[in-house]
Design a protein around this motif. Structure first.
Motif, PDB file in Angstrom:
ATOM      1  N   ILE A 108       0.796  -1.163  -0.023  1.00 25.95           N
ATOM      2  CA  ILE A 108      -0.013  -0.171  -0.029  1.00 25.95           C
ATOM      3  C   ILE A 108       0.823   1.221   0.190  1.00 25.95           C
ATOM      4  CG2 ILE A 108      -1.559   1.372   1.304  1.00 25.95           C
ATOM      5  CD1 ILE A 108      -2.990  -1.331   2.308  1.00 25.95           C
ATOM      6  N   TYR A 109       1.011   1.970  -0.928  1.00 28.12           N
ATOM      7  CA  TYR A 109       1.488   3.274  -1.132  1.00 28.12           C
ATOM      8  C   TYR A 109       0.768   4.338  -0.085  1.00 28.12           C
ATOM      9  CZ  TYR A 109       3.783   7.390  -2.913  1.00 28.12           C
ATOM     10  OH  TYR A 109       4.582   8.554  -3.206  1.00 28.12           O
ATOM     11  N   THR A 110      -0.430   4.552  -0.275  1.00 31.27           N
ATOM     12  CA  THR A 110      -1.197   5.280   0.325  1.00 31.27           C
ATOM     13  C   THR A 110      -2.531   5.072   0.400  1.00 31.27           C
ATOM     14  OG1 THR A 110      -1.710   7.712   0.804  1.00 31.27           O
ATOM     15  CG2 THR A 110      -1.891   7.160  -1.370  1.00 31.27           C
ATOM     16  N   ASP A 111      -3.260   5.719   1.411  1.00 33.06           N
ATOM     17  CA  ASP A 111      -4.768   5.219   1.841  1.00 33.06           C
ATOM     18  C   ASP A 111      -5.303   6.378   2.245  1.00 33.06           C
ATOM     19  OD1 ASP A 111      -6.964   4.474   3.047  1.00 33.06           O
ATOM     20  OD2 ASP A 111      -6.155   2.827   3.918  1.00 33.06           O
ATOM     21  N   GLY A 112      -6.679   6.752   1.756  1.00 30.94           N
ATOM     22  CA  GLY A 112      -7.331   7.928   2.345  1.00 30.94           C
ATOM     23  C   GLY A 112      -8.654   8.293   1.283  1.00 30.94           C
TER      24      GLY A 112
END
Length: 268
Positions: free
Chosen positions: A216-220
């Motif tokens: 996961i590179y980024t989550d939002g």
């Protein structure tokens, strides 16, 4: 709720995803985005035990997925695959009714209640007019709505979709995603969708998980995840990201390559 803790998944002893941690909750559309080969489909397969965990834990409402029998898992989680294989000679109603299979005991056939549930799912997905038509006679968009109707017939708490708008034109893409969003809100379903189109993901997903290199590179929110820098880093593409003129959600724009610019100059 579906929760993944330190999950690693893959094929033939080769890990595709490593140390994934995420939660998907009811009433939310969670979008999985990332380049081809980043593990979007692999993650969905892991959530339904189509492939085994290398390590980590996946739980549904606090229960370890490994402790849930497959029949019960199918009553909790339904899938809408990217390229479903359907029996061409079956009627649309027969295909939707197949969603009752996890609820039937050994040697038990569908009864009046099962057929009523399937018919209601076709009403929700606006596929009742297709009920008597053979699967081989209907369009791609109609097939996708049928698969969603079959998933609803399972009466699940969560639906996982793998590229639900692949190979569809723009009107059918909007139709399918409007349906998914409405079902999520009206039935408080947990929706996880692997998506290829960043603009569609921004418009229809409450939260995005961007995968890169098996992690996961980024989550939002779409606004947090879909930035020009993130897209450059993960996809290797130079883009411009602007607020949509109507709802202010991020819109990703590309520009033509040098060859196109030169061609346009020559035409002028």
């Amino acid at each position: 709720m579906i929760e993944l803790k330190d999950v690693s998944l893959g094929y033939d002893h080769r890990a595709v995803l490593k140390n994934v941690n995420l939660k998907a909750v009811s009433g939310e559309v969670l979008g999985l985005i990332g380049p081809n080969g980043s593990g979007k489909s692999t993650l969905i397969k892991g959530m339904t035990r189509l492939i085994d965990l290398f390590s980590g834990h996946i739980s549904i409402d606090g229960r370890d997925i490994k402790s849930i029998k497959r029949e019960e898992l199918a009553r909790l989680v339904a899938t809408v695959p990217q390229n479903p294989v359907l029996p061409e000679t079956f009627t649309a109603f027969e295909v939707v009714l197949m969603g009752r299979t996890p609820h039937l005991g050994l040697l038990r056939y569908e009864g009046r209640r099962d057929k009523a549930i399937a018919w209601q799912a076709m009403e929700v997905t606006q596929t009742q007019l297709l009920a008597e038509r053979r699967v081989g006679e209907i369009s791609g968009g109609e097939r996708q709505r049928l698969i969603i109707a079959r998933a609803l017939t399972q009466q699940p708490k969560a639906i996982l979709l793998d590229e639900p708008t692949a190979h569809l034109d723009i009107s059918h893409q909007v139709e399918i995603l409007n349906l998914v969003k409405r079902l999520c809100l009206e039935q408080s379903l947990t929706i996880v969708a692997a998506m290829h189109d960043l603009n569609l993901a921004a418009q229809y997903c409450d939260r995005l998980v961007m995968l890169n290199g098996g992690e996961i590179y980024t989550d939002g929110t779409p606004q947090d995840v879909l930035t020009a820098q993130n897209i450059k880093t993960v996809y290797g593409a130079d883009v411009c990201v602007y607020p949509h003129p109507v709802n202010k959600l991020p819109t990703t724009l590309i520009t033509a390559g040098e060859g196109k610019k030169e061609e346009a100059h020559i035409q002028r």
